[in-house]
Design an enzyme around this catalytic site. Structure first.
Site, PDB file in Angstrom:
ATOM      1  N   LYS A 147       0.820  -1.217   0.000  1.00  0.00           N
ATOM      2  CA  LYS A 147       0.000   0.000   0.000  1.00  0.00           C
ATOM      3  C   LYS A 147       0.858   1.274   0.000  1.00  0.00           C
ATOM      4  CE  LYS A 147      -4.045  -2.081   2.321  1.00  0.00           C
ATOM      5  NZ  LYS A 147      -5.009  -1.919   3.442  1.00  0.00           N
ATOM      6  N   TYR A 150     -12.409  -2.221  -4.060  1.00  0.00           N
ATOM      7  CA  TYR A 150     -12.879  -2.411  -2.678  1.00  0.00           C
ATOM      8  C   TYR A 150     -14.413  -2.431  -2.581  1.00  0.00           C
ATOM      9  CZ  TYR A 150      -8.481  -2.003   0.040  1.00  0.00           C
ATOM     10  OH  TYR A 150      -7.255  -2.209   0.647  1.00  0.00           O
ATOM     11  N   PHE A 178     -15.898   3.285   6.615  1.00  0.00           N
ATOM     12  CA  PHE A 178     -14.557   3.728   6.228  1.00  0.00           C
ATOM     13  C   PHE A 178     -14.293   3.607   4.721  1.00  0.00           C
ATOM     14  CE2 PHE A 178     -14.372  -0.675   7.793  1.00  0.00           C
ATOM     15  CZ  PHE A 178     -13.811  -1.345   6.707  1.00  0.00           C
ATOM     16  N   ARG A 184      -2.180 -14.278   4.439  1.00  0.00           N
ATOM     17  CA  ARG A 184      -2.909 -13.627   5.541  1.00  0.00           C
ATOM     18  C   ARG A 184      -2.134 -13.773   6.852  1.00  0.00           C
ATOM     19  NH1 ARG A 184      -7.130 -10.226   4.228  1.00  0.00           N
ATOM     20  NH2 ARG A 184      -7.570 -10.422   6.432  1.00  0.00           N
ATOM     21  N   THR A 189      -5.558  -7.048  10.721  1.00  0.00           N
ATOM     22  CA  THR A 189      -5.852  -5.786  10.028  1.00  0.00           C
ATOM     23  C   THR A 189      -5.298  -4.584  10.803  1.00  0.00           C
ATOM     24  OG1 THR A 189      -7.879  -6.817   9.213  1.00  0.00           O
ATOM     25  CG2 THR A 189      -7.739  -4.412   9.053  1.00  0.00           C
ATOM     26  N   ARG A 205       2.400  -6.512   9.154  1.00  0.00           N
ATOM     27  CA  ARG A 205       1.682  -5.365   9.711  1.00  0.00           C
ATOM     28  C   ARG A 205       2.229  -4.957  11.075  1.00  0.00           C
ATOM     29  NH1 ARG A 205      -4.302  -7.067   7.445  1.00  0.00           N
ATOM     30  NH2 ARG A 205      -4.310  -5.708   5.606  1.00  0.00           N
ATOM     31  N   ASN A 244      -1.975   0.216   6.916  1.00  0.00           N
ATOM     32  CA  ASN A 244      -1.465  -1.062   7.427  1.00  0.00           C
ATOM     33  C   ASN A 244      -0.582  -1.800   6.424  1.00  0.00           C
ATOM     34  OD1 ASN A 244      -3.485  -1.875   5.739  1.00  0.00           O
ATOM     35  ND2 ASN A 244      -4.741  -2.872   7.297  1.00  0.00           N
ATOM     36  N   HIS A 252      -2.088  -5.436   1.546  1.00  0.00           N
ATOM     37  CA  HIS A 252      -3.398  -6.057   1.326  1.00  0.00           C
ATOM     38  C   HIS A 252      -3.163  -7.501   0.903  1.00  0.00           C
ATOM     39  CE1 HIS A 252      -7.399  -6.878  -0.362  1.00  0.00           C
ATOM     40  NE2 HIS A 252      -6.741  -7.490  -1.335  1.00  0.00           N
ATOM     41  N   GLU A 266      -9.491 -10.543  -7.723  1.00  0.00           N
ATOM     42  CA  GLU A 266      -8.493  -9.481  -7.512  1.00  0.00           C
ATOM     43  C   GLU A 266      -7.291  -9.630  -8.445  1.00  0.00           C
ATOM     44  OE1 GLU A 266      -9.652  -8.701  -2.802  1.00  0.00           O
ATOM     45  OE2 GLU A 266      -7.620  -9.339  -3.301  1.00  0.00           O
TER      46      GLU A 266
HETATM   47  P1  IDP Z   1      -7.962  -6.827   5.635  1.00  0.00           P
HETATM   48  O1  IDP Z   1      -7.158  -5.821   4.842  1.00  0.00           O
HETATM   49  O2  IDP Z   1      -7.195  -7.335   6.811  1.00  0.00           O
HETATM   50  O3  IDP Z   1      -8.538  -7.912   4.779  1.00  0.00           O
HETATM   51  P2  IDP Z   1     -10.650  -5.702   5.700  1.00  0.00           P
HETATM   52  O4  IDP Z   1     -11.620  -5.904   6.798  1.00  0.00           O
HETATM   53  O5  IDP Z   1     -10.869  -6.431   4.416  1.00  0.00           O
HETATM   54  O6  IDP Z   1      -9.183  -6.025   6.278  1.00  0.00           O
HETATM   55  O7  IDP Z   1     -10.598  -4.151   5.430  1.00  0.00           O
HETATM   56  C1  IDP Z   1      -9.957  -3.640   4.274  1.00  0.00           C
HETATM   57  C2  IDP Z   1      -9.085  -2.474   4.674  1.00  0.00           C
HETATM   58  O8  IDP Z   1      -9.938  -1.437   5.186  1.00  0.00           O
HETATM   59  C3  IDP Z   1      -8.123  -2.755   5.810  1.00  0.00           C
HETATM   60  O9  IDP Z   1      -6.883  -3.293   5.382  1.00  0.00           O
HETATM   61  C4  IDP Z   1      -7.935  -1.408   6.438  1.00  0.00           C
HETATM   62  O10 IDP Z   1      -6.954  -0.659   5.737  1.00  0.00           O
HETATM   63  C5  IDP Z   1      -9.280  -0.762   6.225  1.00  0.00           C
HETATM   64  N1  IDP Z   1     -10.098  -0.873   7.443  1.00  0.00           N
HETATM   65  C6  IDP Z   1     -10.667  -1.980   7.945  1.00  0.00           C
HETATM   66  N2  IDP Z   1     -11.356  -1.725   9.078  1.00  0.00           N
HETATM   67  C7  IDP Z   1     -11.202  -0.396   9.291  1.00  0.00           C
HETATM   68  C8  IDP Z   1     -11.672   0.484  10.314  1.00  0.00           C
HETATM   69  O11 IDP Z   1     -12.369   0.098  11.248  1.00  0.00           O
HETATM   70  N3  IDP Z   1     -11.294   1.792  10.183  1.00  0.00           N
HETATM   71  C9  IDP Z   1     -10.526   2.248   9.159  1.00  0.00           C
HETATM   72  N4  IDP Z   1     -10.059   1.444   8.182  1.00  0.00           N
HETATM   73  C10 IDP Z   1     -10.383   0.136   8.248  1.00  0.00           C
HETATM   74 MG    MG Z   2      -9.926  -7.831   3.245  1.00  0.00          MG
END
Ligand code: IDP
Ligand code: MG
Length: 133
Positions: free
Chosen positions: A10, A50, A58, A86, A92, A103, A113, A116, A127
């Site tokens: 990212k 996304y 968010f 993962r 996350t 991370r 973070n 992805h 994807e």
């Molecule tokens: P992941 O990246 O671990 O799969 P997801 O739940 O798919 O997590 O969320 C996608 C991305 O959205 C996350 O990597 C993070 O950057 C962002 N995100 C997820 N939850 C939050 C939140 O509660 N606040 C702000 N950003 C979030």
């Molecule tokens: Mg995800």
């Protein structure tokens, strides 16, 4: 089972010149980098990528962020690559990620973070096709 998954370095990590370190960490963890390219996507493209998150509070910030600077998109391949990636990425929220995960090592916050990774076989296919077809 040998699988392929999509990984993204990212903007926060590309900006801090972490591309090489992150790639080496995947290789060390038996995830082969089959394809890689550095791109900058538009907000519209990020919104499409996304779209599974479109109902989340968010979502707007997430799409703005992914399109805010260059990213490195990669196809990783290996045994159980989707779950393996993962695990290598960690939780996350970097604050909750385990030691030795990307991370934990590089993430700044839940939104910045650093990486992805696809979360299922179906999403991995979608994807990968999004960036490489
Ligand atoms: P992941 O990246 O671990 O799969 P997801 O739940 O798919 O997590 O969320 C996608 C991305 O959205 C996350 O990597 C993070 O950057 C962002 N995100 C997820 N939850 C939050 C939140 O509660 N606040 C702000 N950003 C979030
Ligand atoms: Mg995800």
């Amino acid at each position: 089972m040998i699988e392929q998954t999509l990984s993204i370095i990212k903007p926060d990590a590309v900006e801090r010149n972490l591309e090489t370190d992150i790639k080496e960490y995947f290789i060390k963890n038996k995830l082969k980098i089959l394809k890689a390219k550095k791109v900058k996507i538009s907000k519209e493209e990020a919104s499409e990528f996304y779209r599974v998150h479109q109902t989340k509070p968010f979502y707007e910030d997430l799409c703005s962020y992914l399109s805010s600077g260059p990213i490195v998109v990669m196809v990783l391949e290996g045994e159980n690559a989707i779950l393996k990636n993962r695990e290598v990425m960690g939780a996350t929220d970097p604050m909750k990620a385990e030691e030795g995960t990307l991370r934990k090592m590089y993430g700044i916050s839940i939104d910045k973070n650093s990486v992805h990774g696809s979360d299922s076989k179906e999403n991995a296919t979608t994807e990968i096709n999004f960036f490489f077809k």
